[in-house]
Design a protein around this motif. Structure first.
Motif, short mmCIF file in Angstrom:
data_model
loop_
_atom_site.label_atom_id
_atom_site.label_comp_id
_atom_site.label_asym_id
_atom_site.label_seq_id
_atom_site.Cartn_x
_atom_site.Cartn_y
_atom_site.Cartn_z
N LEU A 50 0.83 -1.20 0.00
CA LEU A 50 0.00 0.00 0.00
C LEU A 50 0.86 1.24 0.00
O LEU A 50 0.57 2.23 -0.67
CB LEU A 50 -0.94 -0.01 1.20
CG LEU A 50 -1.83 1.21 1.38
CD1 LEU A 50 -2.73 1.42 0.16
CD2 LEU A 50 -2.67 1.08 2.63
N GLY A 51 1.96 1.20 0.74
CA GLY A 51 2.87 2.34 0.78
C GLY A 51 3.43 2.67 -0.59
O GLY A 51 3.55 3.83 -0.97
N ALA A 52 3.78 1.63 -1.36
CA ALA A 52 4.30 1.85 -2.71
C ALA A 52 3.24 2.45 -3.61
O ALA A 52 3.52 3.33 -4.43
CB ALA A 52 4.82 0.53 -3.30
N VAL A 53 2.01 1.99 -3.47
CA VAL A 53 0.91 2.55 -4.27
C VAL A 53 0.69 4.01 -3.92
O VAL A 53 0.52 4.87 -4.80
CB VAL A 53 -0.38 1.73 -4.06
CG1 VAL A 53 -1.58 2.41 -4.71
CG2 VAL A 53 -0.22 0.31 -4.58
N MET A 54 0.74 4.33 -2.63
CA MET A 54 0.55 5.72 -2.20
C MET A 54 1.70 6.61 -2.68
O MET A 54 1.47 7.75 -3.09
CB MET A 54 0.41 5.77 -0.68
CG MET A 54 -0.88 5.13 -0.19
SD MET A 54 -0.97 4.95 1.60
CE MET A 54 -1.03 6.64 2.10
N ALA A 55 2.92 6.09 -2.63
CA ALA A 55 4.07 6.85 -3.12
C ALA A 55 3.94 7.13 -4.61
O ALA A 55 4.24 8.23 -5.09
CB ALA A 55 5.36 6.11 -2.82
N GLU A 56 3.47 6.14 -5.37
CA GLU A 56 3.27 6.33 -6.81
C GLU A 56 2.18 7.35 -7.06
O GLU A 56 2.29 8.20 -7.95
CB GLU A 56 2.92 4.99 -7.47
CG GLU A 56 2.60 5.08 -8.95
CD GLU A 56 3.78 5.54 -9.81
OE1 GLU A 56 3.54 5.93 -10.97
OE2 GLU A 56 4.93 5.54 -9.33
N PHE A 57 1.11 7.32 -6.28
CA PHE A 57 0.04 8.30 -6.41
C PHE A 57 0.58 9.71 -6.16
O PHE A 57 0.29 10.64 -6.90
CB PHE A 57 -1.09 7.98 -5.42
CG PHE A 57 -2.17 9.03 -5.39
CD1 PHE A 57 -3.13 9.07 -6.38
CD2 PHE A 57 -2.21 9.97 -4.38
CE1 PHE A 57 -4.13 10.03 -6.36
CE2 PHE A 57 -3.19 10.94 -4.36
CZ PHE A 57 -4.15 10.97 -5.35
N ARG A 58 1.38 9.84 -5.11
CA ARG A 58 1.97 11.15 -4.78
C ARG A 58 2.87 11.62 -5.92
O ARG A 58 2.85 12.79 -6.29
CB ARG A 58 2.75 11.09 -3.48
CG ARG A 58 3.38 12.40 -3.09
CD ARG A 58 4.07 12.31 -1.74
NE ARG A 58 4.90 13.45 -1.49
CZ ARG A 58 4.48 14.60 -0.99
NH1 ARG A 58 3.22 14.77 -0.70
NH2 ARG A 58 5.31 15.60 -0.80
N ARG A 59 3.64 10.70 -6.48
CA ARG A 59 4.54 11.07 -7.58
C ARG A 59 3.74 11.56 -8.78
O ARG A 59 4.08 12.56 -9.40
CB ARG A 59 5.40 9.86 -7.98
CG ARG A 59 6.48 10.20 -9.01
CD ARG A 59 7.15 8.95 -9.57
NE ARG A 59 6.27 8.11 -10.35
CZ ARG A 59 5.82 8.40 -11.59
NH1 ARG A 59 6.15 9.53 -12.17
NH2 ARG A 59 5.03 7.57 -12.23
N ARG A 60 2.65 10.87 -9.09
CA ARG A 60 1.85 11.24 -10.26
C ARG A 60 1.07 12.52 -10.07
O ARG A 60 0.86 13.28 -11.01
CB ARG A 60 0.87 10.12 -10.61
CG ARG A 60 1.51 8.90 -11.18
CD ARG A 60 0.46 7.90 -11.57
NE ARG A 60 1.06 6.67 -12.06
CZ ARG A 60 0.37 5.67 -12.57
NH1 ARG A 60 -0.94 5.75 -12.64
NH2 ARG A 60 0.98 4.59 -12.99
N THR A 61 0.58 12.76 -8.85
CA THR A 61 -0.30 13.90 -8.63
C THR A 61 0.37 15.09 -7.98
O THR A 61 -0.21 16.16 -7.89
CB THR A 61 -1.49 13.49 -7.73
OG1 THR A 61 -0.97 13.09 -6.45
CG2 THR A 61 -2.30 12.37 -8.35
#
Length: 83
Positions: A50-61
């Motif tokens: 989940l942390g990796a998914v959240m980090a990717e979301f932060r990177r994209r947005t």
């Protein structure tokens, strides 16, 4: 297992689910479970946290800036004695 309630399903969608379930020899509930399982199954993403998914979301947005209220001064707070 958990319970999931979905409201306001269009009658046409419900009818197509019933037809699809009958075609596959399942109840409509079992068909929806199979559809959801297939939708979230991603062999490439099984090891993603989940942390990796959240980090990717932060990177994209670009993340989200929140206005946090100031912390109150806790220096004078005493621990209650319940004895």
């Amino acid at each position: 297992m958990s319970t999931l309630t979905i409201r306001k399903v269009d009658e046409d969608v419900k009818h197509r689910l019933q037809v699809r379930a009958a075609r596959n020899g399942r109840s409509m509930e079992a068909e929806v479970r199979a559809i959801l399982d297939e939708a979230v199954s991603d062999s490439a993403g099984d090891d993603v946290s989940l942390g990796a998914v959240m980090a990717e979301f932060r990177r994209r947005t670009g993340g989200v800036e929140l206005d946090l209220p100031p912390r109150e001064d806790l220096s004078d707070h005493r621990v209650p004695d319940f004895t």
